[in-house]
Scaffold this motif. Structure first.
Motif, PDB file in Angstrom:
ATOM      1  N   MET A 190       0.843  -1.176   0.000  1.00  0.00           N
ATOM      2  CA  MET A 190       0.000   0.000   0.000  1.00  0.00           C
ATOM      3  C   MET A 190       0.888   1.240   0.000  1.00  0.00           C
ATOM      4  O   MET A 190       1.820   1.339   0.769  1.00  0.00           O
ATOM      5  N   SER A 191       0.619   2.154  -0.883  1.00  0.00           N
ATOM      6  CA  SER A 191       1.433   3.356  -0.956  1.00  0.00           C
ATOM      7  C   SER A 191       0.783   4.489  -0.168  1.00  0.00           C
ATOM      8  O   SER A 191      -0.406   4.510   0.065  1.00  0.00           O
ATOM      9  N   ARG A 192       1.596   5.424   0.214  1.00  0.00           N
ATOM     10  CA  ARG A 192       1.129   6.568   1.002  1.00  0.00           C
ATOM     11  C   ARG A 192       1.139   7.803   0.101  1.00  0.00           C
ATOM     12  O   ARG A 192       2.113   8.067  -0.573  1.00  0.00           O
ATOM     13  N   ASN A 193       0.058   8.556   0.141  1.00  0.00           N
ATOM     14  CA  ASN A 193      -0.050   9.745  -0.687  1.00  0.00           C
ATOM     15  C   ASN A 193      -0.109  10.965   0.232  1.00  0.00           C
ATOM     16  O   ASN A 193      -1.100  11.217   0.886  1.00  0.00           O
ATOM     17  N   ASP A 194       0.976  11.748   0.252  1.00  0.00           N
ATOM     18  CA  ASP A 194       1.028  12.938   1.097  1.00  0.00           C
ATOM     19  C   ASP A 194       0.554  14.186   0.368  1.00  0.00           C
ATOM     20  O   ASP A 194       0.570  15.275   0.930  1.00  0.00           O
ATOM     21  N   ASP A 195       0.135  14.054  -0.902  1.00  0.00           N
ATOM     22  CA  ASP A 195      -0.278  15.212  -1.685  1.00  0.00           C
ATOM     23  C   ASP A 195      -1.737  15.583  -1.463  1.00  0.00           C
ATOM     24  O   ASP A 195      -2.152  16.682  -1.803  1.00  0.00           O
ATOM     25  N   GLY A 196      -2.518  14.692  -0.874  1.00  0.00           N
ATOM     26  CA  GLY A 196      -3.954  14.929  -0.694  1.00  0.00           C
ATOM     27  C   GLY A 196      -4.243  15.840   0.491  1.00  0.00           C
ATOM     28  O   GLY A 196      -3.340  16.304   1.191  1.00  0.00           O
ATOM     29  N   PRO A 197      -5.516  16.125   0.694  1.00  0.00           N
ATOM     30  CA  PRO A 197      -5.903  16.981   1.816  1.00  0.00           C
ATOM     31  C   PRO A 197      -5.606  16.289   3.151  1.00  0.00           C
ATOM     32  O   PRO A 197      -5.587  15.064   3.233  1.00  0.00           O
ATOM     33  N   PRO A 198      -5.336  17.069   4.173  1.00  0.00           N
ATOM     34  CA  PRO A 198      -5.034  16.465   5.470  1.00  0.00           C
ATOM     35  C   PRO A 198      -6.249  15.710   6.007  1.00  0.00           C
ATOM     36  O   PRO A 198      -7.388  16.111   5.792  1.00  0.00           O
ATOM     37  N   ALA A 199      -5.972  14.620   6.661  1.00  0.00           N
ATOM     38  CA  ALA A 199      -7.046  13.817   7.245  1.00  0.00           C
ATOM     39  C   ALA A 199      -7.668  14.587   8.412  1.00  0.00           C
ATOM     40  O   ALA A 199      -6.993  15.336   9.107  1.00  0.00           O
ATOM     41  N   LEU A 200      -8.951  14.403   8.571  1.00  0.00           N
ATOM     42  CA  LEU A 200      -9.628  15.036   9.710  1.00  0.00           C
ATOM     43  C   LEU A 200      -9.158  14.357  10.990  1.00  0.00           C
ATOM     44  O   LEU A 200      -9.132  13.146  11.074  1.00  0.00           O
ATOM     45  N   GLU A 201      -8.793  15.175  11.937  1.00  0.00           N
ATOM     46  CA  GLU A 201      -8.342  14.625  13.210  1.00  0.00           C
ATOM     47  C   GLU A 201      -9.455  14.759  14.222  1.00  0.00           C
ATOM     48  O   GLU A 201     -10.016  15.832  14.403  1.00  0.00           O
ATOM     49  N   ARG A 202      -9.777  13.667  14.877  1.00  0.00           N
ATOM     50  CA  ARG A 202     -10.807  13.671  15.893  1.00  0.00           C
ATOM     51  C   ARG A 202     -10.127  13.798  17.244  1.00  0.00           C
ATOM     52  O   ARG A 202      -9.259  13.012  17.583  1.00  0.00           O
ATOM     53  N   LYS A 203     -10.520  14.806  17.996  1.00  0.00           N
ATOM     54  CA  LYS A 203      -9.947  15.001  19.327  1.00  0.00           C
ATOM     55  C   LYS A 203     -10.884  14.414  20.368  1.00  0.00           C
ATOM     56  O   LYS A 203     -12.094  14.533  20.259  1.00  0.00           O
ATOM     57  N   ARG A 204     -10.304  13.816  21.366  1.00  0.00           N
ATOM     58  CA  ARG A 204     -11.103  13.303  22.472  1.00  0.00           C
ATOM     59  C   ARG A 204     -11.463  14.447  23.397  1.00  0.00           C
ATOM     60  O   ARG A 204     -10.639  15.297  23.689  1.00  0.00           O
ATOM     61  N   ARG A 205     -12.697  14.419  23.838  1.00  0.00           N
ATOM     62  CA  ARG A 205     -13.111  15.425  24.805  1.00  0.00           C
ATOM     63  C   ARG A 205     -12.732  14.953  26.198  1.00  0.00           C
ATOM     64  O   ARG A 205     -12.673  13.759  26.469  1.00  0.00           O
ATOM     65  N   SER A 206     -12.509  15.900  27.048  1.00  0.00           N
ATOM     66  CA  SER A 206     -12.201  15.598  28.439  1.00  0.00           C
ATOM     67  C   SER A 206     -13.369  16.093  29.282  1.00  0.00           C
ATOM     68  O   SER A 206     -13.789  17.247  29.160  1.00  0.00           O
ATOM     69  N   TRP A 207     -13.918  15.224  30.111  1.00  0.00           N
ATOM     70  CA  TRP A 207     -15.062  15.562  30.949  1.00  0.00           C
ATOM     71  C   TRP A 207     -14.606  15.684  32.393  1.00  0.00           C
ATOM     72  O   TRP A 207     -13.943  14.794  32.925  1.00  0.00           O
ATOM     73  N   ALA A 208     -14.986  16.765  33.040  1.00  0.00           N
ATOM     74  CA  ALA A 208     -14.689  16.938  34.460  1.00  0.00           C
ATOM     75  C   ALA A 208     -15.505  15.917  35.249  1.00  0.00           C
ATOM     76  O   ALA A 208     -16.607  15.527  34.851  1.00  0.00           O
ATOM     77  N   MET A 209     -14.960  15.473  36.378  1.00  0.00           N
ATOM     78  CA  MET A 209     -15.638  14.476  37.203  1.00  0.00           C
ATOM     79  C   MET A 209     -17.031  14.960  37.629  1.00  0.00           C
ATOM     80  O   MET A 209     -17.984  14.183  37.632  1.00  0.00           O
ATOM     81  N   ASP A 210     -17.148  16.246  37.968  1.00  0.00           N
ATOM     82  CA  ASP A 210     -18.450  16.788  38.380  1.00  0.00           C
ATOM     83  C   ASP A 210     -19.461  16.715  37.244  1.00  0.00           C
ATOM     84  O   ASP A 210     -20.638  16.424  37.462  1.00  0.00           O
ATOM     85  N   GLU A 211     -18.997  16.973  36.024  1.00  0.00           N
ATOM     86  CA  GLU A 211     -19.889  16.917  34.868  1.00  0.00           C
ATOM     87  C   GLU A 211     -20.328  15.479  34.607  1.00  0.00           C
ATOM     88  O   GLU A 211     -21.501  15.220  34.323  1.00  0.00           O
ATOM     89  N   LYS A 212     -19.406  14.534  34.716  1.00  0.00           N
ATOM     90  CA  LYS A 212     -19.773  13.123  34.564  1.00  0.00           C
ATOM     91  C   LYS A 212     -20.832  12.741  35.583  1.00  0.00           C
ATOM     92  O   LYS A 212     -21.813  12.078  35.266  1.00  0.00           O
ATOM     93  N   ARG A 213     -20.619  13.169  36.818  1.00  0.00           N
ATOM     94  CA  ARG A 213     -21.551  12.842  37.903  1.00  0.00           C
ATOM     95  C   ARG A 213     -22.942  13.416  37.602  1.00  0.00           C
ATOM     96  O   ARG A 213     -23.956  12.749  37.792  1.00  0.00           O
ATOM     97  N   ARG A 214     -23.006  14.654  37.120  1.00  0.00           N
ATOM     98  CA  ARG A 214     -24.297  15.267  36.791  1.00  0.00           C
ATOM     99  C   ARG A 214     -25.001  14.504  35.667  1.00  0.00           C
ATOM    100  O   ARG A 214     -26.211  14.286  35.720  1.00  0.00           O
ATOM    101  N   ILE A 215     -24.242  14.100  34.661  1.00  0.00           N
ATOM    102  CA  ILE A 215     -24.834  13.370  33.540  1.00  0.00           C
ATOM    103  C   ILE A 215     -25.322  11.996  34.006  1.00  0.00           C
ATOM    104  O   ILE A 215     -26.426  11.563  33.650  1.00  0.00           O
ATOM    105  N   VAL A 216     -24.529  11.318  34.814  1.00  0.00           N
ATOM    106  CA  VAL A 216     -24.939  10.014  35.341  1.00  0.00           C
ATOM    107  C   VAL A 216     -26.188  10.171  36.201  1.00  0.00           C
ATOM    108  O   VAL A 216     -27.148   9.405  36.071  1.00  0.00           O
ATOM    109  N   ASP A 217     -26.202  11.169  37.085  1.00  0.00           N
ATOM    110  CA  ASP A 217     -27.377  11.406  37.928  1.00  0.00           C
ATOM    111  C   ASP A 217     -28.619  11.678  37.085  1.00  0.00           C
ATOM    112  O   ASP A 217     -29.705  11.181  37.385  1.00  0.00           O
ATOM    113  N   GLU A 218     -28.443  12.451  36.028  1.00  0.00           N
ATOM    114  CA  GLU A 218     -29.559  12.747  35.128  1.00  0.00           C
ATOM    115  C   GLU A 218     -30.089  11.464  34.498  1.00  0.00           C
ATOM    116  O   GLU A 218     -31.302  11.278  34.368  1.00  0.00           O
ATOM    117  N   SER A 219     -29.189  10.559  34.132  1.00  0.00           N
ATOM    118  CA  SER A 219     -29.612   9.304  33.498  1.00  0.00           C
ATOM    119  C   SER A 219     -30.284   8.354  34.479  1.00  0.00           C
ATOM    120  O   SER A 219     -30.997   7.440  34.066  1.00  0.00           O
TER     121      SER A 219
END
Length: 85
Positions: free
Chosen positions: A1-30
């Motif tokens: 398989m060859s690599r093509n660096d001439d094309g558009p950059p791949a979309l990068e997906r970033k992981r979100r970081s959730w504060a513990m308090d926010e997780k707790r609120r979401i869990v409580d809501e559920s």
């Protein structure tokens, strides 16, 4: 398989970081009576499986943090369950 660096950059997906308090609120809501886990997850733009994982981890943490005294009462151990990974 060859690599093509001439094309558009791949979309990068970033992981979100959730504060513990926010997780707790979401869990409580559920956990509210009549709440739909899928709907709570959708409202928060969160994967349903992630919410299920948080619920399991909070439940396991809370189970470790509860103690029984000789009088049969239950109470939280000091620290308020701060062992959640």
């Amino acid at each position: 398989m060859s690599r093509n660096d001439d094309g558009p950059p791949a979309l990068e997906r970033k992981r979100r970081s959730w504060a513990m308090d926010e997780k707790r609120r979401i869990v409580d809501e559920s956990l509210e009576e009549g709440a739909s886990i899928a709907e709570v997850a959708r409202r928060r733009d969160l994967n349903t499986n992630q919410l299920f994982t948080w619920r399991r981890r909070f439940a396991a943490c809370c189970a470790r943090c509860v103690r029984h005294d000789p009088a049969g009462r239950t109470g939280a151990v000091a620290g308020g369950g701060r062992g959640f990974p």
